[in-house]
Design an enzyme around this catalytic site. Structure first.
Site, PDB file in Angstrom:
ATOM      1  N   VAL A  34      37.101  35.604  27.500  1.00 57.59           N
ATOM      2  CA  VAL A  34      36.753  37.108  27.854  1.00 57.59           C
ATOM      3  C   VAL A  34      37.403  37.931  26.689  1.00 57.59           C
ATOM      4  CG1 VAL A  34      36.951  38.903  29.365  1.00 57.59           C
ATOM      5  CG2 VAL A  34      36.554  36.566  30.328  1.00 57.59           C
ATOM      6  N   THR A  65      45.037  29.207  33.435  1.00 56.27           N
ATOM      7  CA  THR A  65      43.820  28.884  34.085  1.00 56.27           C
ATOM      8  C   THR A  65      43.483  27.585  34.570  1.00 56.27           C
ATOM      9  OG1 THR A  65      42.518  28.879  32.161  1.00 56.27           O
ATOM     10  CG2 THR A  65      42.500  30.977  33.321  1.00 56.27           C
ATOM     11  N   TYR A  71      42.032  41.091  35.066  1.00 53.21           N
ATOM     12  CA  TYR A  71      41.044  40.213  35.563  1.00 53.21           C
ATOM     13  C   TYR A  71      41.558  38.854  36.726  1.00 53.21           C
ATOM     14  CZ  TYR A  71      38.518  42.158  32.182  1.00 53.21           C
ATOM     15  OH  TYR A  71      37.880  43.010  31.172  1.00 53.21           O
ATOM     16  N   TYR A 122      47.205  27.837  41.718  1.00 52.43           N
ATOM     17  CA  TYR A 122      46.386  28.795  40.753  1.00 52.43           C
ATOM     18  C   TYR A 122      46.273  29.787  41.375  1.00 52.43           C
ATOM     19  CZ  TYR A 122      42.718  30.905  38.232  1.00 52.43           C
ATOM     20  OH  TYR A 122      41.679  31.530  37.690  1.00 52.43           O
TER      21      TYR A 122
END
Length: 284
Positions: free
Chosen positions: A13, A62, A99, A125
């Site tokens: 992103v 991530t 985000y 996560y």
């Protein structure tokens, strides 16, 4: 003139944001070597040096499965670093766009998740990302938290590129068929963010604009599919030279270190009503 700080410009992103935001102020994009979110002191120092009017944070830990064995690092990057950003933004009078993920939910809902649905992460996560959301919301600053999921692009690490790589190595691929999402292109996320930022800059009273719109939004494509069907669509593309034979399997036959939600589909109705339909005068 606005000064926008983008974290992790080499990410899926972040890479697209640097392009999409051109013309909307002074864009300062940094990579991990310049601002490592695992180093909280560095996060403080970089923001204090740049003095942005808007911080946009696409950087994150991530690696869903790896996070199970690195919970402290995942929490520092996904939870504590955003808290530092919010703290520094408050001192500067800056806004923050952050985000997050659909993995803050347990995946048991039949249908798309909305912003009002209760969170219940089932892995490290998801828990670490929820911690970051909560820290930003508690800071009392102008902010937008944009949850997304199943992000793909033509660079970085993502499901699309992994499948293309594996197809070149293997004749057959076993793909989970009972986990659902809505694959979302990183450029769509970046362009939508730029659209929102442009609206904020065009507002006669920017403070009121942020006060009225600060909060949580789901930003995701709206075509639901399974991992298997997404892979099938990838292999069906005419430009894919080597096509592996696909075998659908249930998630229970593909055990992983982390528990993955079976449903991570998010409804994007709220951002559409707030930033698209409202702005254009269309009736939601």
């Amino acid at each position: 003139m606005s000064r926008v700080l983008i974290t992790r410009k080499t990410g899926q992103v972040g890479y697209e944001l640097e392009r999409s935001l051109q013309g909307l102020g002074e864009i300062i994009a940094v990579d991990r070597s310049q601002m490592n979110l695992a180093n909280l002191n560095q996060v403080h120092d970089v923001i204090r040096h740049i003095k942005p009017t808007l911080i946009i944070n696409p950087a994150a830990y991530t690696a869903v499965d790896k996070a199970e064995s690195e919970p402290e690092l995942a929490l520092r990057i996904n939870g504590e670093a955003p808290a530092v950003m919010a703290e520094e933004a408050k001192k500067l009078g800056a806004a923050l766009i952050h985000y997050s993920t659909g993995y803050v939910f347990d995946g048991s809902k039949d249908g798309s998740y909305t912003e009002s649905d209760p969170t219940c992460p089932v892995n490290v996560y998801g828990s670490s990302k929820l911690s970051g959301e909560q820290a930003i919301a508690a800071a009392g600053i102008p902010h937008l938290i944009l949850r997304t999921s199943s992000v793909y692009s033509t660079h970085g690490k993502n499901f699309l590129l992994t499948m293309l790589h594996l197809a070149n190595e293997r004749e057959e691929l076993s793909i989970v068929s009972d986990q659902y999402g809505a694959p979302t292109w990183s450029r769509t996320i970046a362009d939508t963010t730029a659209h929102i930022v442009a609206q904020s800059l065009a507002a006669t009273d920017q403070r009121t604009w942020w006060e009225e719109r600060s909060g949580l939004y789901h930003l995701m494509a709206q075509r639901t599919t399974s991992r298997f069907d997404f892979t099938d669509a990838i292999m069906a593309h005419p430009l894919i030279a080597k096509k592996a034979l696909l075998k659908p399997i249930p998630a229970r036959d593909y055990p992983l270190p982390a528990k993955w939600p079976s449903n991570s589909v998010l409804s994007s109705r709220r951002p559409m009503d707030t930033f698209v339909n409202y702005h254009s005068g269309r009736t939601p």
